[in-house]
Design a protein around this motif. Structure first.
Motif, PDB file in Angstrom:
ATOM      1  N   GLU A 182       2.161  -5.789 -11.259  1.00 26.33           N
ATOM      2  CA  GLU A 182       0.833  -6.650 -10.795  1.00 26.33           C
ATOM      3  C   GLU A 182      -0.112  -5.468 -10.042  1.00 26.33           C
ATOM      4  N   THR A 183      -1.482  -5.780 -10.431  1.00 28.77           N
ATOM      5  CA  THR A 183      -2.484  -4.633  -9.989  1.00 28.77           C
ATOM      6  C   THR A 183      -3.315  -5.503  -9.034  1.00 28.77           C
ATOM      7  N   VAL A 184      -3.783  -4.556  -8.202  1.00 30.85           N
ATOM      8  CA  VAL A 184      -4.992  -5.074  -7.205  1.00 30.85           C
ATOM      9  C   VAL A 184      -6.158  -3.927  -6.848  1.00 30.85           C
ATOM     10  N   ASP A 185      -7.127  -4.312  -6.509  1.00 33.58           N
ATOM     11  CA  ASP A 185      -8.346  -3.403  -6.508  1.00 33.58           C
ATOM     12  C   ASP A 185      -8.199  -2.486  -5.415  1.00 33.58           C
ATOM     13  N   SER A 186      -7.591  -2.405  -4.486  1.00 34.13           N
ATOM     14  CA  SER A 186      -7.465  -1.664  -3.114  1.00 34.13           C
ATOM     15  C   SER A 186      -6.456  -1.306  -2.551  1.00 34.13           C
ATOM     16  N   ALA A 187      -6.317  -0.421  -1.408  1.00 35.48           N
ATOM     17  CA  ALA A 187      -5.244  -0.044  -0.715  1.00 35.48           C
ATOM     18  C   ALA A 187      -4.640  -1.189  -0.060  1.00 35.48           C
ATOM     19  N   SER A 188      -5.739  -2.216   0.784  1.00 31.37           N
ATOM     20  CA  SER A 188      -5.356  -3.104   1.471  1.00 31.37           C
ATOM     21  C   SER A 188      -4.372  -4.210   1.275  1.00 31.37           C
ATOM     22  N   ASP A 189      -4.417  -4.390  -0.243  1.00 28.35           N
ATOM     23  CA  ASP A 189      -3.344  -5.223  -0.727  1.00 28.35           C
ATOM     24  C   ASP A 189      -2.411  -4.681  -1.539  1.00 28.35           C
ATOM     25  N   ALA A 190      -2.308  -3.300  -1.680  1.00 27.71           N
ATOM     26  CA  ALA A 190      -1.082  -2.892  -2.845  1.00 27.71           C
ATOM     27  C   ALA A 190       0.170  -2.465  -1.806  1.00 27.71           C
ATOM     28  N   ALA A 191       1.063  -2.297  -2.742  1.00 26.23           N
ATOM     29  CA  ALA A 191       2.442  -1.694  -2.208  1.00 26.23           C
ATOM     30  C   ALA A 191       2.578  -0.300  -2.561  1.00 26.23           C
ATOM     31  N   PHE A 192       2.016   0.236  -3.469  1.00 24.45           N
ATOM     32  CA  PHE A 192       1.677   1.707  -3.735  1.00 24.45           C
ATOM     33  C   PHE A 192       0.476   1.799  -4.636  1.00 24.45           C
ATOM     34  N   ILE A 193       0.058   3.115  -4.750  1.00 18.21           N
ATOM     35  CA  ILE A 193      -1.048   3.667  -5.306  1.00 18.21           C
ATOM     36  C   ILE A 193      -0.464   4.522  -6.553  1.00 18.21           C
ATOM     37  N   SER A 194      -0.961   4.070  -8.003  1.00 17.08           N
ATOM     38  CA  SER A 194      -0.875   5.017  -8.946  1.00 17.08           C
ATOM     39  C   SER A 194      -2.230   5.545  -9.528  1.00 17.08           C
ATOM     40  N   ASP A 221     -15.407  11.443  -3.741  1.00 21.30           N
ATOM     41  CA  ASP A 221     -15.566  10.054  -4.276  1.00 21.30           C
ATOM     42  C   ASP A 221     -14.657   9.018  -3.582  1.00 21.30           C
ATOM     43  N   TYR A 222     -13.303   9.430  -3.425  1.00 20.35           N
ATOM     44  CA  TYR A 222     -12.404   8.655  -3.341  1.00 20.35           C
ATOM     45  C   TYR A 222     -11.904   8.677  -1.733  1.00 20.35           C
ATOM     46  N   ARG A 223     -12.406   9.584  -1.116  1.00 22.16           N
ATOM     47  CA  ARG A 223     -11.753   9.805   0.200  1.00 22.16           C
ATOM     48  C   ARG A 223     -11.580   8.742   1.241  1.00 22.16           C
ATOM     49  N   ASP A 224     -12.895   8.055   1.334  1.00 21.60           N
ATOM     50  CA  ASP A 224     -12.523   6.763   2.381  1.00 21.60           C
ATOM     51  C   ASP A 224     -11.640   5.675   1.554  1.00 21.60           C
ATOM     52  N   ARG A 225     -11.708   5.538   0.588  1.00 24.88           N
ATOM     53  CA  ARG A 225     -10.569   4.507  -0.171  1.00 24.88           C
ATOM     54  C   ARG A 225      -9.214   4.880  -0.259  1.00 24.88           C
ATOM     55  N   LEU A 226      -8.804   6.337  -0.318  1.00 26.91           N
ATOM     56  CA  LEU A 226      -7.422   6.851  -0.228  1.00 26.91           C
ATOM     57  C   LEU A 226      -7.079   6.951   1.405  1.00 26.91           C
ATOM     58  N   ALA A 227      -8.170   7.039   2.270  1.00 26.84           N
ATOM     59  CA  ALA A 227      -7.544   7.183   3.611  1.00 26.84           C
ATOM     60  C   ALA A 227      -7.021   5.881   3.969  1.00 26.84           C
ATOM     61  N   GLU A 228      -7.582   4.878   3.597  1.00 26.11           N
ATOM     62  CA  GLU A 228      -7.060   3.613   3.842  1.00 26.11           C
ATOM     63  C   GLU A 228      -5.471   3.520   3.511  1.00 26.11           C
ATOM     64  N   GLY A 229      -5.217   3.996   2.242  1.00 29.03           N
ATOM     65  CA  GLY A 229      -3.891   4.117   1.737  1.00 29.03           C
ATOM     66  C   GLY A 229      -2.913   4.766   2.669  1.00 29.03           C
ATOM     67  N   ALA A 230      -3.279   5.914   2.925  1.00 25.95           N
ATOM     68  CA  ALA A 230      -2.562   7.058   3.776  1.00 25.95           C
ATOM     69  C   ALA A 230      -2.379   6.209   5.270  1.00 25.95           C
ATOM     70  N   ALA A 231      -3.175   5.752   5.582  1.00 25.77           N
ATOM     71  CA  ALA A 231      -3.077   5.073   7.122  1.00 25.77           C
ATOM     72  C   ALA A 231      -2.076   3.992   6.903  1.00 25.77           C
ATOM     73  N   ARG A 232      -1.792   3.357   5.729  1.00 24.08           N
ATOM     74  CA  ARG A 232      -0.954   2.060   5.597  1.00 24.08           C
ATOM     75  C   ARG A 232       0.380   2.681   5.189  1.00 24.08           C
ATOM     76  N   ASP A 233       0.410   4.168   5.115  1.00 25.34           N
ATOM     77  CA  ASP A 233       1.677   4.797   4.611  1.00 25.34           C
ATOM     78  C   ASP A 233       2.163   4.361   3.191  1.00 25.34           C
ATOM     79  N   LEU A 234       1.214   4.073   2.450  1.00 27.38           N
ATOM     80  CA  LEU A 234       1.527   3.858   0.824  1.00 27.38           C
ATOM     81  C   LEU A 234       1.898   4.898   0.037  1.00 27.38           C
ATOM     82  N   GLU A 235       3.012   5.020  -0.654  1.00 29.57           N
ATOM     83  CA  GLU A 235       3.067   5.995  -1.440  1.00 29.57           C
ATOM     84  C   GLU A 235       2.142   6.069  -2.875  1.00 29.57           C
ATOM     85  N   LEU A 236       1.847   7.439  -2.964  1.00 28.03           N
ATOM     86  CA  LEU A 236       0.734   7.811  -4.347  1.00 28.03           C
ATOM     87  C   LEU A 236       1.804   8.273  -5.342  1.00 28.03           C
TER      88      LEU A 236
END
Length: 289
Positions: free
Chosen positions: A119-131, A145-160
């Motif tokens: 399943e896919t989502v459009d942002s880190a806020s709803d994701a279980a991980f990032i690919s 160009d991705y710093r702010d959006r990736l920072a949200e994922g790192a703050a949520r401790d999402l695996e990339l």
């Protein structure tokens, strides 16, 4: 650190090896055109009884890369098998299905996800991980160009999960950013990154399995040669696997290893390798027979 032995051609050492694990982008093509001398060298190695396995950090599974090779007129006779980072990464993604995953990358890389039930989502806020396979538009975008959006994922401790560990590749006369550059940024933000392509073990396990199928027996690792232009991918990967390496010192490095006489300067090649604490037994500006 010892200097790499400068080669004028693969023929000087071809008899010492049964298997070549050869990088693609930067060694046999630049994304716009293939290089006949490099393709000829691989073809000659195959005709002499060797086995060339192309090993690529492309995030696409093998069929997509073969289509690209054909389009760039890379002869089928120059290789016997192809293994990609995409092939190795699919196993990692399958373990994490159904996700959901926030996927970053161009549409051309979507075959990576086919049949995995993600399943896919459009942002880190709803994701279980990032690919990540790379920037969505690698002609104009940079990791910043991705710093702010990736920072949200790192703050949520999402695996990339990064399907292409390359930082940059040469497309024609231009260097473009790849997935590895986004993974580097994510790690700098405190995020966790998993990669299966070069220099990591899973892609080499797949490549050696393909080689052993071609050989019809277990591979003698002392007779396996890795070829590539990426120091932190191809060369480091060979070092970690304790395999000999031929460093193609032009590729993404331009003229950094070229001497005043226009030939390879082994000391300059060694400097490129030493910067990443790596070593290559051999070096050449380009792959040729």
């Amino acid at each position: 650190m010892s200097l790499p032995h400068a080669l004028t051609g693969l023929s000087e050492i071809a008899g010492d090896y049964d298997i070549l694990l050869c990088d693609i982008w930067g060694v046999i093509h630049n994304g716009r055109e293939s290089w006949p001398e490099a393709c000829d060298a691989l073809t000659r190695f195959n005709r002499a009884g060797g086995h060339v396995v192309l090993i690529s950090n492309s995030p696409r599974p093998t069929p997509g890369v073969v289509t690209q090779l054909d389009a760039l007129k890379v002869p089928r006779e120059s290789w016997k098998a192809v293994v990609t980072s995409g092939d190795a990464t699919r196993a990692e993604l399958a373990k994490r299905a159904p996700g959901p995953a926030w996927i970053i990358g161009p549409d051309r890389d979507w075959p990576l996800y086919e049949g995995l039930g993600l399943e896919t989502v459009d942002s880190a806020s709803d994701a279980a991980f990032i690919s990540v396979t790379g920037p969505v538009d690698d002609e104009v975008e940079t990791p910043e160009d991705y710093r702010d959006r990736l920072a949200e994922g790192a703050a949520r401790d999402l695996e990339l999960i990064c399907a292409n560990p390359d930082r940059v590749v040469q497309r024609g006369d231009k260097l473009i950013y790849c997935g590895g550059s986004l993974a580097d940024l994510y790690e700098s933000l405190g995020g966790r990154v998993t990669m299966a392509g070069k220099p990591f073990g899973p892609i080499y396990e797949l490549a050696l399995s393909e080689a052993e199928t071609l050989l019809g027996r277990p591979a003698d690792r002392s007779r396996v040669l890795c070829i590539g232009d990426g120091v932190v991918t191809d060369v480091l990967g060979a070092n970690r696997q304790a395999l000999d390496c031929l460093f193609i010192a032009q590729g993404i490095h331009g003229d950094a290893a070229r001497g005043a006489d226009g030939r390879l300067d082994p000391a300059k090649a060694a400097d490129l390798l030493k910067a990443e604490t790596t070593y290559a037994r051999y070096a050449a500006l380009d792959l040729a027979w």
